[in-house]
Design a protein around this motif. Structure first.
Motif, mmCIF file in Angstrom:
data_model
loop_
_atom_site.group_PDB
_atom_site.id
_atom_site.type_symbol
_atom_site.label_atom_id
_atom_site.label_comp_id
_atom_site.label_asym_id
_atom_site.label_seq_id
_atom_site.Cartn_x
_atom_site.Cartn_y
_atom_site.Cartn_z
ATOM 1 N N THR A 45 0.819 -1.213 0.000
ATOM 2 C CA THR A 45 0.000 0.000 0.000
ATOM 3 C C THR A 45 0.851 1.259 0.000
ATOM 4 O O THR A 45 0.318 2.361 -0.069
ATOM 5 C CB THR A 45 -0.906 0.027 1.244
ATOM 6 O OG1 THR A 45 -0.075 -0.156 2.391
ATOM 7 C CG2 THR A 45 -1.950 -1.067 1.166
ATOM 8 N N HIS A 46 2.176 1.100 0.074
ATOM 9 C CA HIS A 46 3.019 2.290 0.024
ATOM 10 C C HIS A 46 3.104 2.782 -1.411
ATOM 11 O O HIS A 46 2.436 3.722 -1.793
ATOM 12 C CB HIS A 46 4.403 1.972 0.601
ATOM 13 C CG HIS A 46 5.334 3.130 0.605
ATOM 14 N ND1 HIS A 46 6.634 3.027 0.184
ATOM 15 C CD2 HIS A 46 5.153 4.412 0.969
ATOM 16 C CE1 HIS A 46 7.210 4.213 0.299
ATOM 17 N NE2 HIS A 46 6.339 5.065 0.769
ATOM 18 N N LEU A 47 3.877 2.095 -2.236
ATOM 19 C CA LEU A 47 4.029 2.555 -3.610
ATOM 20 C C LEU A 47 3.849 1.442 -4.633
ATOM 21 O O LEU A 47 4.312 1.568 -5.768
ATOM 22 C CB LEU A 47 5.390 3.228 -3.790
ATOM 23 C CG LEU A 47 5.536 4.541 -3.010
ATOM 24 C CD1 LEU A 47 6.952 5.057 -3.086
ATOM 25 C CD2 LEU A 47 4.581 5.595 -3.531
ATOM 26 N N GLY A 48 3.198 0.359 -4.252
ATOM 27 C CA GLY A 48 2.778 -0.579 -5.276
ATOM 28 C C GLY A 48 3.746 -1.679 -5.650
ATOM 29 O O GLY A 48 3.524 -2.373 -6.630
ATOM 30 N N CYS A 49 4.839 -1.875 -4.901
ATOM 31 C CA CYS A 49 5.691 -3.020 -5.202
ATOM 32 C C CYS A 49 4.983 -4.301 -4.738
ATOM 33 O O CYS A 49 4.019 -4.245 -3.980
ATOM 34 C CB CYS A 49 7.039 -2.884 -4.499
ATOM 35 S SG CYS A 49 8.020 -1.549 -5.192
ATOM 36 N N THR A 50 5.478 -5.438 -5.199
ATOM 37 C CA THR A 50 4.852 -6.706 -4.843
ATOM 38 C C THR A 50 5.527 -7.268 -3.593
ATOM 39 O O THR A 50 6.742 -7.462 -3.590
ATOM 40 C CB THR A 50 4.986 -7.694 -6.005
ATOM 41 O OG1 THR A 50 4.493 -7.056 -7.183
ATOM 42 C CG2 THR A 50 4.196 -8.957 -5.744
ATOM 43 N N HIS A 82 6.900 -8.978 3.451
ATOM 44 C CA HIS A 82 7.967 -7.981 3.391
ATOM 45 C C HIS A 82 7.953 -7.313 2.024
ATOM 46 O O HIS A 82 7.889 -7.992 0.995
ATOM 47 C CB HIS A 82 9.328 -8.640 3.604
ATOM 48 C CG HIS A 82 9.509 -9.172 4.988
ATOM 49 N ND1 HIS A 82 10.358 -8.597 5.897
ATOM 50 C CD2 HIS A 82 8.929 -10.219 5.622
ATOM 51 C CE1 HIS A 82 10.317 -9.263 7.026
ATOM 52 N NE2 HIS A 82 9.443 -10.263 6.890
ATOM 53 N N CYS A 83 8.034 -5.974 2.018
ATOM 54 C CA CYS A 83 8.083 -5.273 0.739
ATOM 55 C C CYS A 83 9.533 -4.975 0.383
ATOM 56 O O CYS A 83 10.278 -4.434 1.211
ATOM 57 C CB CYS A 83 7.293 -3.974 0.806
ATOM 58 S SG CYS A 83 7.352 -3.128 -0.767
ATOM 59 N N PRO A 84 9.968 -5.327 -0.825
ATOM 60 C CA PRO A 84 11.369 -5.126 -1.190
ATOM 61 C C PRO A 84 11.733 -3.670 -1.471
ATOM 62 O O PRO A 84 12.900 -3.344 -1.516
ATOM 63 C CB PRO A 84 11.520 -5.959 -2.468
ATOM 64 C CG PRO A 84 10.158 -6.005 -3.059
ATOM 65 C CD PRO A 84 9.205 -5.981 -1.902
ATOM 66 N N CYS A 85 10.737 -2.804 -1.660
ATOM 67 C CA CYS A 85 11.086 -1.463 -2.143
ATOM 68 C C CYS A 85 11.557 -0.528 -1.041
ATOM 69 O O CYS A 85 12.640 0.039 -1.120
ATOM 70 C CB CYS A 85 9.931 -0.859 -2.917
ATOM 71 S SG CYS A 85 9.747 -1.665 -4.509
ATOM 72 N N HIS A 86 10.752 -0.334 0.004
ATOM 73 C CA HIS A 86 11.175 0.580 1.056
ATOM 74 C C HIS A 86 11.039 -0.048 2.426
ATOM 75 O O HIS A 86 10.956 0.640 3.436
ATOM 76 C CB HIS A 86 10.389 1.883 0.983
ATOM 77 C CG HIS A 86 10.282 2.403 -0.412
ATOM 78 N ND1 HIS A 86 9.181 2.205 -1.182
ATOM 79 C CD2 HIS A 86 11.190 3.022 -1.192
ATOM 80 C CE1 HIS A 86 9.393 2.713 -2.386
ATOM 81 N NE2 HIS A 86 10.601 3.211 -2.420
ATOM 82 N N GLY A 87 10.959 -1.385 2.426
ATOM 83 C CA GLY A 87 11.063 -2.092 3.688
ATOM 84 C C GLY A 87 9.822 -2.142 4.554
ATOM 85 O O GLY A 87 9.924 -2.397 5.755
ATOM 86 N N SER A 88 8.633 -1.943 4.012
ATOM 87 C CA SER A 88 7.439 -2.115 4.845
ATOM 88 C C SER A 88 7.265 -3.592 5.193
ATOM 89 O O SER A 88 7.554 -4.470 4.376
ATOM 90 C CB SER A 88 6.188 -1.630 4.110
ATOM 91 O OG SER A 88 6.196 -0.235 4.033
ATOM 92 N N VAL A 89 6.792 -3.843 6.433
ATOM 93 C CA VAL A 89 6.522 -5.218 6.849
ATOM 94 C C VAL A 89 5.077 -5.282 7.327
ATOM 95 O O VAL A 89 4.616 -4.395 8.059
ATOM 96 C CB VAL A 89 7.479 -5.649 7.988
ATOM 97 C CG1 VAL A 89 7.179 -7.070 8.421
ATOM 98 C CG2 VAL A 89 8.921 -5.520 7.528
ATOM 99 N N GLY A 91 7.777 0.341 8.682
ATOM 100 C CA GLY A 91 7.992 0.837 7.332
ATOM 101 C C GLY A 91 6.993 1.914 6.972
ATOM 102 O O GLY A 91 6.110 2.239 7.767
ATOM 103 N N PRO A 92 7.131 2.449 5.780
ATOM 104 C CA PRO A 92 6.354 3.641 5.396
ATOM 105 C C PRO A 92 4.936 3.366 4.895
ATOM 106 O O PRO A 92 4.227 4.313 4.596
ATOM 107 C CB PRO A 92 7.193 4.250 4.264
ATOM 108 C CG PRO A 92 7.890 3.076 3.656
ATOM 109 C CD PRO A 92 8.132 2.093 4.766
ATOM 110 N N ALA A 93 4.518 2.115 4.816
ATOM 111 C CA ALA A 93 3.185 1.855 4.264
ATOM 112 C C ALA A 93 2.123 2.514 5.132
ATOM 113 O O ALA A 93 2.147 2.382 6.355
ATOM 114 C CB ALA A 93 2.931 0.358 4.161
HETATM 115 S S1 FES Z 1 6.355 0.109 -2.070
HETATM 116 FE FE1 FES Z 1 6.344 -1.205 -0.383
HETATM 117 S S2 FES Z 1 7.475 -0.102 1.045
HETATM 118 FE FE2 FES Z 1 7.416 1.260 -0.621
#
Ligand code: FES
Ligand code: HEM
Lengths: 428, 138
Positions: free
Chosen positions: B70-75, B86-93, B103-105
């Motif tokens: 829900t942060h920026l759409g990575c899988t 775990h999100c690989p882009c900015h580390g949301s868990v 993380g930033p989500a």
């Molecule tokens: S897109 Fe998942 S933490 Fe930014």
């Protein structure tokens, strides 16, 4: 032989270059060269004043235009053909990978040079009256340069491209009220896909380059109308700071010192304007300070051009532009990183998308545009503008630190990983 | 002057409207994912094209979580050892229920409605989000 000379004369239509008249005519009878004055101030040609960064930026843009047009001959802007064409360029097309490398490295270099050029203009105080608006035009060019990089980044349609643009456009959708719609407008859909690739292509090869060309014309025209570059700091005369930056800016400038017209040369706009003619007078000692643009300015510009082209060619021989696997919406590479000049932004975004991705950058851009109108201190001497210099330096350094952190200190999951630590992927 | 301004305004409006696609050719939001028997118990099944996790639990049945951060759409990826996303882009868990652990989500992961069609297949509708407690018993 006479007829050859006649044909040549019909083309150039000027006196021989050995004469002063010929040297001036070379400049002002030529549509391309007449953006220069016939004579320029000697000190303004010094490399150590402008580092020719504006020129270098422009030359890089020319490289990008020519190599870009070449690449267009082999590029189809829809998936998966776009990616296959990249592979073709890399392995099958004669000189394809060299041209692609040149395009890629020139694009990176342009981002660096446009930024350094801006710093030069700031530190020499060259955005001050009458050049305020040319600074604003410059900021537009900076944003367009970044826009060109961003749109170009999607075109190879590899993993890097797909995820950088997914993340990048999602940042935009945090903008209040219109963010989501703007993103859909840009992508032509809900997610990065075929429609997005086509739209980015149109922006990248038609819309943005045209805007850059238009604004570059305005930018150069104004540099010329402001009397060329601002005077190097070391040439500022202590008592007459005001009078030095006035050429061609008729409205509301400090009174010019007009010396008796008889012993000076005067240039003026006569007969075209009613009312008091606008005169710029040049004193004999100032006259001694100038040289003909031919050859002094042109040789230096040609050297800058050749140095730029050869450097980019050399880099392109030895370093290949990256190309990862084909875009795969199902698998996000870990870590997924934007191009390096956006990594400062990505670092901010990793703390808060709205604040770091929208509010802070928007405020920075607005502040950048307003600099010449906020900073009303007329002095261009570094000693007399300590505050401005400290503040600007703070932002430049902060930006560079963020970029370094994002580039070298962020590993999988955007975790803090110093470059000297080796990470082993965690099993799922 | 007013006429000119309104003409320009109308034209600009038309251009913007032109750029808004009238038809979206994206993948459908509602689709069948197969028979209940296709899905194992235990760790969730990741469907890459649909970007969803299908959970099957012996007591509690089926649930479907979105794999889109829900942060920026990575899988996001599911890790079996801590059972978090775990999100690989900015580390949301995200926790097993999709709640943001760090993380930033800004929001928890979405859960989608899953139903049984008349021919006995599972159907997911991404336009209908449900609370994480939602379960389909088969
Ligand atoms: S897109 Fe998942 S933490 Fe930014
Ligand atoms: C595509 C990007 C750009 C190109 C091609 C470009 C080109 C140039 C050139 C050729 C010059 C004159 C010589 C020199 O300084 O080398 C110049 C001067 C100038 N530029 Fe740019 N520029 C660009 C972007 C910018 C930016 C981002 C800014 C500031 C935000 C800026 C502000 C100025 C100003 C104020 C001058 C006058 C400097 C002076 O009089 O000393 N330009 N530019």
């Amino acid at each position: 032989m006479k007829w050859i000379r006649e044909i040549w004369q019909s083309i150039v239509r000027r006196d021989p270059l050995s004469t002063d008249k010929g040297k001036s005519e070379l400049v002002f009878l030529n549509v391309w060269l007449h953006i220069h004055p016939a004579k320029v101030k000697k000190e303004n040609l010094r490399f150590k004043y402008s580092f020719y960064l504006g020129f270098i930026t422009f030359f890089l843009f020319l490289i990008l235009l020519t190599t870009g047009i070449a690449l267009m001959c082999y590029y189809r802007p829809y998936p998966p053909a776009a990616y296959q064409d990249m592979k073709d360029l890399q392995f099958a097309v004669f000189m394809g990978s060299f041209l692609r490398n040149m395009h890629r490295w020139a694009a990176h270099a342009m981002v660096v040079c446009v930024f350094l050029h801006m710093c030069r203009v700031f530190y020499t105080g060259s955005y001050k009256k009458p050049r305020q608006f040319n600074w604003v035009v410059g900021v537009m060019l900076l944003l367009l340069t970044l826009g060109l990089s961003f749109t170009g980044y999607l075109l190879p349609w590899d993993q890097l491209a797909y995820w950088a643009i997914t993340v990048g456009t999602n940042i935009g959708s945090y903008a209040p009220l219109v963010g989501g719609q703007l993103r859909e407008l840009l992508l032509g859909g809900h997610a990065v896909g075929e429609a997005a690739l086509l739209r980015f292509y149109v922006l990248h090869v038609a819309v943005l380059p045209s805007l850059v060309i238009l604004l570059t014309i305005v930018h150069f025209w104004r540099v010329r109308k402001d009397g060329g570059l601002s005077r190097p700091i070391w040439k500022l005369k202590p008592q007459k700071t005001e009078a030095l930056v006035t050429i061609g800016a008729p409205a509301a400038v400090a009174p010019l010192q007009v010396t008796a017209a008889s012993k000076d040369k005067t240039y003026g706009l006569m007969e075209v304007v009613t009312g008091k003619p606008i005169f710029e007078t040049v004193t004999p000692e100032e006259e001694k300070d100038t040289v003909f643009s031919y050859p002094y300015a042109f040789v230096r510009e040609a050297v800058a051009l050749m140095a730029t082209v050869t450097s980019i060619m050399a880099i392109s021989l030895f370093f290949n532009a990256p190309l990862e696997e084909m875009a795969n919406p199902a698998v996000t590479p870990n870590p997924a990183k934007a191009p390096w000049y956006f990594l400062g932004l990505q670092e901010l975004v990793s703390h808060s998308a709205l604040l770091g991705g929208v509010v802070v950058p928007a405020l920075m851009v607005v502040a950048l545009i307003l600099i010449p109108y906020i900073d009303r201190n007329p002095s261009r001497r570094p000693r007399e503008r300590k505050w401005a210099i400290w503040l600007f330096t703070f932002f430049v350094v902060a930006n560079i630190i963020l970029i370094i952190v994002g580039t070298f200190f962020r590993g999988p999951g955007w975790a803090w990983v110093p470059p000297w630590v080796h990470v082993v992927a965690r099993p799922e | 002057m007013a006429a000119l301004c309104s003409a320009v305004g109308v034209s600009l409006g038309a251009v913007v409207r032109f750029l808004v696609p009238s038809v979206f050719y994206g993948p459908p939001q509602s689709f069948k994912i197969g028979n209940p028997g296709d899905f194992p118990y235990g760790p969730p099944t990741f469907l890459a094209d649909e970007k969803i996790f299908v959970f099957r639990d012996r007591e509690r049945g089926f649930a479907v979580a979105s794999a889109v951060c829900t942060h920026l759409g990575c899988t996001v990826a599911y890790f079996q050892n801590d059972r978090d996303f775990h999100c690989p882009c900015h580390g949301s868990v995200f926790s097993p229920t999709g709640a943001v652990l760090h993380g930033p989500a800004p929001r928890p992961l979405n859960w989608f409605e899953i139903t049984l069609t008349r021919d006995g297949q599972l159907r997911v509708d991404k336009d209908k989000t449900v609370p994480p407690t939602y379960r389909l018993m088969v």
